[in-house]
Design a protein around this motif. Structure first.
Motif, PDB file in Angstrom:
ATOM      1  N   ARG A  12      -9.781   1.825  10.453  1.00  0.00           N
ATOM      2  CA  ARG A  12      -9.307   3.037  11.136  1.00  0.00           C
ATOM      3  C   ARG A  12      -9.602   2.944  12.634  1.00  0.00           C
ATOM      4  N   ALA A  13     -10.809   2.531  12.990  1.00  0.00           N
ATOM      5  CA  ALA A  13     -11.195   2.420  14.403  1.00  0.00           C
ATOM      6  C   ALA A  13     -10.348   1.372  15.117  1.00  0.00           C
ATOM      7  N   ARG A  14     -10.094   0.262  14.458  1.00  0.00           N
ATOM      8  CA  ARG A  14      -9.278  -0.794  15.079  1.00  0.00           C
ATOM      9  C   ARG A  14      -7.843  -0.342  15.280  1.00  0.00           C
ATOM     10  N   ILE A  15      -7.277   0.339  14.301  1.00  0.00           N
ATOM     11  CA  ILE A  15      -5.908   0.838  14.435  1.00  0.00           C
ATOM     12  C   ILE A  15      -5.830   1.878  15.544  1.00  0.00           C
ATOM     13  N   GLU A  16      -6.816   2.764  15.614  1.00  0.00           N
ATOM     14  CA  GLU A  16      -6.828   3.784  16.664  1.00  0.00           C
ATOM     15  C   GLU A  16      -6.977   3.176  18.052  1.00  0.00           C
ATOM     16  N   SER A  17      -7.578   1.990  18.151  1.00  0.00           N
ATOM     17  CA  SER A  17      -7.790   1.367  19.467  1.00  0.00           C
ATOM     18  C   SER A  17      -6.584   0.557  19.942  1.00  0.00           C
ATOM     19  N   ILE A  18      -5.580   0.382  19.082  1.00  0.00           N
ATOM     20  CA  ILE A  18      -4.387  -0.381  19.473  1.00  0.00           C
ATOM     21  C   ILE A  18      -3.508   0.502  20.354  1.00  0.00           C
ATOM     22  N   PRO A  19      -3.226   0.046  21.596  1.00  0.00           N
ATOM     23  CA  PRO A  19      -2.303   0.828  22.426  1.00  0.00           C
ATOM     24  C   PRO A  19      -0.911   0.793  21.787  1.00  0.00           C
ATOM     25  N   ASN A  20      -0.313   1.962  21.596  1.00  0.00           N
ATOM     26  CA  ASN A  20       1.002   1.993  20.970  1.00  0.00           C
ATOM     27  C   ASN A  20       1.750   3.249  21.337  1.00  0.00           C
ATOM     28  N   ILE A  21       3.044   3.188  21.168  1.00  0.00           N
ATOM     29  CA  ILE A  21       3.905   4.345  21.426  1.00  0.00           C
ATOM     30  C   ILE A  21       4.341   4.957  20.092  1.00  0.00           C
ATOM     31  N   ALA A  22       4.463   4.122  19.077  1.00  0.00           N
ATOM     32  CA  ALA A  22       5.010   4.563  17.794  1.00  0.00           C
ATOM     33  C   ALA A  22       4.115   5.563  17.074  1.00  0.00           C
ATOM     34  N   GLY A  23       2.815   5.442  17.211  1.00  0.00           N
ATOM     35  CA  GLY A  23       1.901   6.300  16.464  1.00  0.00           C
ATOM     36  C   GLY A  23       1.538   5.637  15.149  1.00  0.00           C
ATOM     37  N   LEU A  24       0.382   5.021  15.110  1.00  0.00           N
ATOM     38  CA  LEU A  24      -0.036   4.268  13.933  1.00  0.00           C
ATOM     39  C   LEU A  24      -0.938   5.110  13.049  1.00  0.00           C
ATOM     40  N   THR A  25      -0.763   4.965  11.766  1.00  0.00           N
ATOM     41  CA  THR A  25      -1.515   5.722  10.772  1.00  0.00           C
ATOM     42  C   THR A  25      -2.290   4.760   9.897  1.00  0.00           C
ATOM     43  N   TYR A  26      -3.470   5.166   9.459  1.00  0.00           N
ATOM     44  CA  TYR A  26      -4.216   4.395   8.476  1.00  0.00           C
ATOM     45  C   TYR A  26      -4.366   5.255   7.231  1.00  0.00           C
ATOM     46  N   ASN A  27      -3.913   4.732   6.098  1.00  0.00           N
ATOM     47  CA  ASN A  27      -4.070   5.412   4.816  1.00  0.00           C
ATOM     48  C   ASN A  27      -4.125   4.342   3.719  1.00  0.00           C
ATOM     49  N   ASP A  28      -4.148   4.745   2.461  1.00  0.00           N
ATOM     50  CA  ASP A  28      -4.262   3.778   1.362  1.00  0.00           C
ATOM     51  C   ASP A  28      -3.077   2.814   1.315  1.00  0.00           C
ATOM     52  N   ILE A  29      -1.903   3.292   1.651  1.00  0.00           N
ATOM     53  CA  ILE A  29      -0.714   2.431   1.642  1.00  0.00           C
ATOM     54  C   ILE A  29      -0.844   1.360   2.721  1.00  0.00           C
ATOM     55  N   VAL A  30      -1.229   1.767   3.925  1.00  0.00           N
ATOM     56  CA  VAL A  30      -1.423   0.818   5.031  1.00  0.00           C
ATOM     57  C   VAL A  30      -2.529  -0.175   4.668  1.00  0.00           C
ATOM     58  N   LYS A  31      -3.585   0.327   4.064  1.00  0.00           N
ATOM     59  CA  LYS A  31      -4.699  -0.550   3.663  1.00  0.00           C
ATOM     60  C   LYS A  31      -4.218  -1.652   2.721  1.00  0.00           C
ATOM     61  N   ARG A  32      -3.363  -1.290   1.758  1.00  0.00           N
ATOM     62  CA  ARG A  32      -2.842  -2.301   0.816  1.00  0.00           C
ATOM     63  C   ARG A  32      -2.039  -3.373   1.563  1.00  0.00           C
ATOM     64  N   TYR A  33      -1.274  -2.971   2.556  1.00  0.00           N
ATOM     65  CA  TYR A  33      -0.484  -3.960   3.310  1.00  0.00           C
ATOM     66  C   TYR A  33      -1.379  -4.832   4.192  1.00  0.00           C
ATOM     67  N   ILE A  34      -2.428  -4.267   4.719  1.00  0.00           N
ATOM     68  CA  ILE A  34      -3.390  -5.087   5.474  1.00  0.00           C
ATOM     69  C   ILE A  34      -3.949  -6.166   4.544  1.00  0.00           C
ATOM     70  N   GLU A  35      -4.301  -5.775   3.326  1.00  0.00           N
ATOM     71  CA  GLU A  35      -4.827  -6.736   2.362  1.00  0.00           C
ATOM     72  C   GLU A  35      -3.788  -7.793   1.992  1.00  0.00           C
ATOM     73  N   VAL A  36      -2.531  -7.390   1.829  1.00  0.00           N
ATOM     74  CA  VAL A  36      -1.469  -8.354   1.504  1.00  0.00           C
ATOM     75  C   VAL A  36      -1.369  -9.413   2.597  1.00  0.00           C
ATOM     76  N   TYR A  37      -1.332  -8.979   3.854  1.00  0.00           N
ATOM     77  CA  TYR A  37      -1.119  -9.926   4.948  1.00  0.00           C
ATOM     78  C   TYR A  37      -2.365 -10.705   5.346  1.00  0.00           C
ATOM     79  N   THR A  38      -3.539 -10.163   5.079  1.00  0.00           N
ATOM     80  CA  THR A  38      -4.760 -10.897   5.449  1.00  0.00           C
ATOM     81  C   THR A  38      -5.299 -11.760   4.316  1.00  0.00           C
ATOM     82  N   VAL A  39      -4.854 -11.494   3.093  1.00  0.00           N
ATOM     83  CA  VAL A  39      -5.358 -12.264   1.955  1.00  0.00           C
ATOM     84  C   VAL A  39      -4.217 -13.038   1.284  1.00  0.00           C
ATOM     85  N   LYS A  40      -3.303 -12.328   0.651  1.00  0.00           N
ATOM     86  CA  LYS A  40      -2.270 -12.974  -0.161  1.00  0.00           C
ATOM     87  C   LYS A  40      -1.275 -13.787   0.666  1.00  0.00           C
ATOM     88  N   LYS A  41      -0.910 -13.280   1.830  1.00  0.00           N
ATOM     89  CA  LYS A  41       0.081 -13.979   2.667  1.00  0.00           C
ATOM     90  C   LYS A  41      -0.560 -14.596   3.912  1.00  0.00           C
TER      91      LYS A  41
END
Length: 182
Positions: A12-41
């Motif tokens: 959550r802290a890392r996502i909040e620190s990313i400069p962005n215009i879109a507006g980034l959210t951290y939730n269980d769905i986002v967490k699963r995708y982080i795991e997919v890209y950092t582990v499985k892929k």
């Protein structure tokens, strides 16, 4: 090498620190995708990181020219894994996965001799114009990303089905499954 595991508060802290215009959210769905890209892929992500060194500076220049936020360049990772020869089951082609009709609308030539949807420079100009047009409709970069993937008709349908809500997470379950993974 062992793959590090982090707590939700770190993500959550890392996502909040990313400069962005879109507006980034951290939730269980986002967490699963982080795991997919950092582990499985992970090995595919390593390849895409290498390709990004080549493509992202070009994307940044073109997006700057059109006034599109540079973070929209990451759509190309989801669309094609930065493969200009990518071809989907729905016949979308190139880095930006243009369908034939959308490519033609945005000035890309497609005929028996050439398919400019595979041209990194021309297709990125087309993608930037398309993204800008979608933003003029939705005024929300996250909805633009959804509309880029499934088309404005499907996003409009999801908005109607949600009772008129215009927040991505409020219409999430009304979007096509592939777009929810986008």
């Amino acid at each position: 090498y062992p793959i590090p595991v982090f707590t939700d508060s770190v993500y959550r802290a890392r996502i909040e620190s990313i400069p962005n215009i879109a507006g980034l959210t951290y939730n269980d769905i986002v967490k699963r995708y982080i795991e997919v890209y950092t582990v499985k892929k992970r090995s595919q992500v390593e390849i895409m990181l290498g390709l990004s060194e080549h493509y992202f500076p070009m994307f940044d220049d073109i997006f700057d020219y059109y006034g599109v936020p540079n973070e929209m360049k990451y759509m190309s990772i989801i669309e094609s894994a930065l493969n200009p020869r990518a071809y989907s089951r729905t016949r979308a082609v190139g880095l930006w996965q243009f369908m034939y009709g959308t490519g033609r609308v945005y000035g890309l030539s497609v005929n028996s001799l050439v398919d400019e949807r595979r041209d990194p420079i021309k297709s990125t100009h087309a993608a930037a114009r398309y993204v800008k047009d979608l933003y003029s409709i939705y005024k929300d970069w996250i909805l633009v990303i959804a509309a880029y993937n499934c088309g404005p008709g499907n996003v409009n349908k999801a908005i109607r089905r949600s009772g008129g809500k215009r927040n991505y997470w409020d219409i999430y379950y009304f979007l096509p499954r592939e777009t929810r993974g986008h």
